[in-house]
Design a protein around this motif. Structure first.
Motif, PDB file in Angstrom:
ATOM      1  N   GLU A 106       7.334  41.479 -22.876  1.00  0.00           N
ATOM      2  CA  GLU A 106       7.999  40.298 -23.421  1.00  0.00           C
ATOM      3  C   GLU A 106       9.055  40.668 -24.442  1.00  0.00           C
ATOM      4  O   GLU A 106      10.133  40.074 -24.478  1.00  0.00           O
ATOM      5  CB  GLU A 106       6.967  39.353 -24.043  1.00  0.00           C
ATOM      6  CG  GLU A 106       6.061  38.720 -23.014  1.00  0.00           C
ATOM      7  CD  GLU A 106       4.847  38.035 -23.609  1.00  0.00           C
ATOM      8  OE1 GLU A 106       4.267  37.190 -22.899  1.00  0.00           O
ATOM      9  OE2 GLU A 106       4.459  38.343 -24.760  1.00  0.00           O
ATOM     10  N   SER A 163      14.057  34.540 -31.916  1.00  0.00           N
ATOM     11  CA  SER A 163      12.993  35.514 -31.730  1.00  0.00           C
ATOM     12  C   SER A 163      11.855  35.262 -32.716  1.00  0.00           C
ATOM     13  O   SER A 163      12.088  34.941 -33.886  1.00  0.00           O
ATOM     14  CB  SER A 163      13.549  36.927 -31.967  1.00  0.00           C
ATOM     15  OG  SER A 163      12.495  37.867 -31.996  1.00  0.00           O
ATOM     16  N   TRP A 170      13.139  39.924 -23.926  1.00  0.00           N
ATOM     17  CA  TRP A 170      13.668  38.878 -24.809  1.00  0.00           C
ATOM     18  C   TRP A 170      15.193  38.854 -24.879  1.00  0.00           C
ATOM     19  O   TRP A 170      15.806  37.786 -24.802  1.00  0.00           O
ATOM     20  CB  TRP A 170      13.080  39.032 -26.210  1.00  0.00           C
ATOM     21  CG  TRP A 170      13.368  37.847 -27.066  1.00  0.00           C
ATOM     22  CD1 TRP A 170      14.423  37.671 -27.915  1.00  0.00           C
ATOM     23  CD2 TRP A 170      12.612  36.638 -27.132  1.00  0.00           C
ATOM     24  NE1 TRP A 170      14.358  36.443 -28.510  1.00  0.00           N
ATOM     25  CE2 TRP A 170      13.254  35.783 -28.042  1.00  0.00           C
ATOM     26  CE3 TRP A 170      11.449  36.195 -26.513  1.00  0.00           C
ATOM     27  CZ2 TRP A 170      12.773  34.516 -28.355  1.00  0.00           C
ATOM     28  CZ3 TRP A 170      10.968  34.941 -26.828  1.00  0.00           C
ATOM     29  CH2 TRP A 170      11.637  34.120 -27.723  1.00  0.00           C
ATOM     30  N   ARG A 206      12.426  32.160 -22.772  1.00  0.00           N
ATOM     31  CA  ARG A 206      11.994  32.406 -24.148  1.00  0.00           C
ATOM     32  C   ARG A 206      10.990  31.351 -24.588  1.00  0.00           C
ATOM     33  O   ARG A 206       9.995  31.667 -25.238  1.00  0.00           O
ATOM     34  CB  ARG A 206      13.193  32.419 -25.094  1.00  0.00           C
ATOM     35  CG  ARG A 206      14.059  33.651 -24.921  1.00  0.00           C
ATOM     36  CD  ARG A 206      15.243  33.594 -25.830  1.00  0.00           C
ATOM     37  NE  ARG A 206      16.046  34.806 -25.681  1.00  0.00           N
ATOM     38  CZ  ARG A 206      16.978  35.184 -26.529  1.00  0.00           C
ATOM     39  NH1 ARG A 206      17.261  34.440 -27.586  1.00  0.00           N
ATOM     40  NH2 ARG A 206      17.652  36.297 -26.324  1.00  0.00           N
ATOM     41  N   ARG A 216       3.886  39.281 -29.153  1.00  0.00           N
ATOM     42  CA  ARG A 216       4.424  39.485 -27.802  1.00  0.00           C
ATOM     43  C   ARG A 216       3.934  40.813 -27.261  1.00  0.00           C
ATOM     44  O   ARG A 216       3.646  41.740 -27.996  1.00  0.00           O
ATOM     45  CB  ARG A 216       5.955  39.506 -27.820  1.00  0.00           C
ATOM     46  CG  ARG A 216       6.584  38.182 -28.158  1.00  0.00           C
ATOM     47  CD  ARG A 216       8.090  38.271 -28.185  1.00  0.00           C
ATOM     48  NE  ARG A 216       8.521  39.069 -29.338  1.00  0.00           N
ATOM     49  CZ  ARG A 216       9.782  39.401 -29.581  1.00  0.00           C
ATOM     50  NH1 ARG A 216      10.747  39.040 -28.748  1.00  0.00           N
ATOM     51  NH2 ARG A 216      10.093  40.097 -30.646  1.00  0.00           N
ATOM     52  N   ASP A 226      16.914  30.712 -22.386  1.00  0.00           N
ATOM     53  CA  ASP A 226      16.175  29.910 -23.357  1.00  0.00           C
ATOM     54  C   ASP A 226      14.895  29.348 -22.739  1.00  0.00           C
ATOM     55  O   ASP A 226      13.860  29.272 -23.413  1.00  0.00           O
ATOM     56  CB  ASP A 226      17.039  28.773 -23.903  1.00  0.00           C
ATOM     57  CG  ASP A 226      18.021  29.254 -24.960  1.00  0.00           C
ATOM     58  OD1 ASP A 226      17.884  30.397 -25.443  1.00  0.00           O
ATOM     59  OD2 ASP A 226      18.926  28.473 -25.317  1.00  0.00           O
TER      60      ASP A 226
END
Length: 66
Positions: A44, A21, A48, A56, A40, A53
């Motif tokens: 978002e 993160s 998360w 992200r 973000r 991945d």
């Protein structure tokens, strides 16, 4: 089975995300609805914890473009 064994089983089957993160603990929303700390949007940030991945990484690319 004890609580510790349950936790060990859970951890053994819980994948560790490869994309960390961007949160830096400065959680304030700017007037443009972007977090001052991680850049973000609220959507978002909310997404998360369940994002792949790949997703992200896409969010991080959008942050870099901001």
């Amino acid at each position: 089975m004890t609580g510790s064994e349950d936790e060990d089983d859970f951890l053994a089957f819980t994948p560790v995300p490869g994309v960390a993160s961007p949160c830096i603990g400065v959680c304030r929303m700017r007037d443009d609805d972007v977090c001052e700390g991680c850049l973000r949007t609220l959507d978002e940030i909310a997404e998360w914890s369940v994002a792949s991945d790949a997703r992200r990484s896409a969010i991080l690319r959008r942050i870099a473009a901001r």
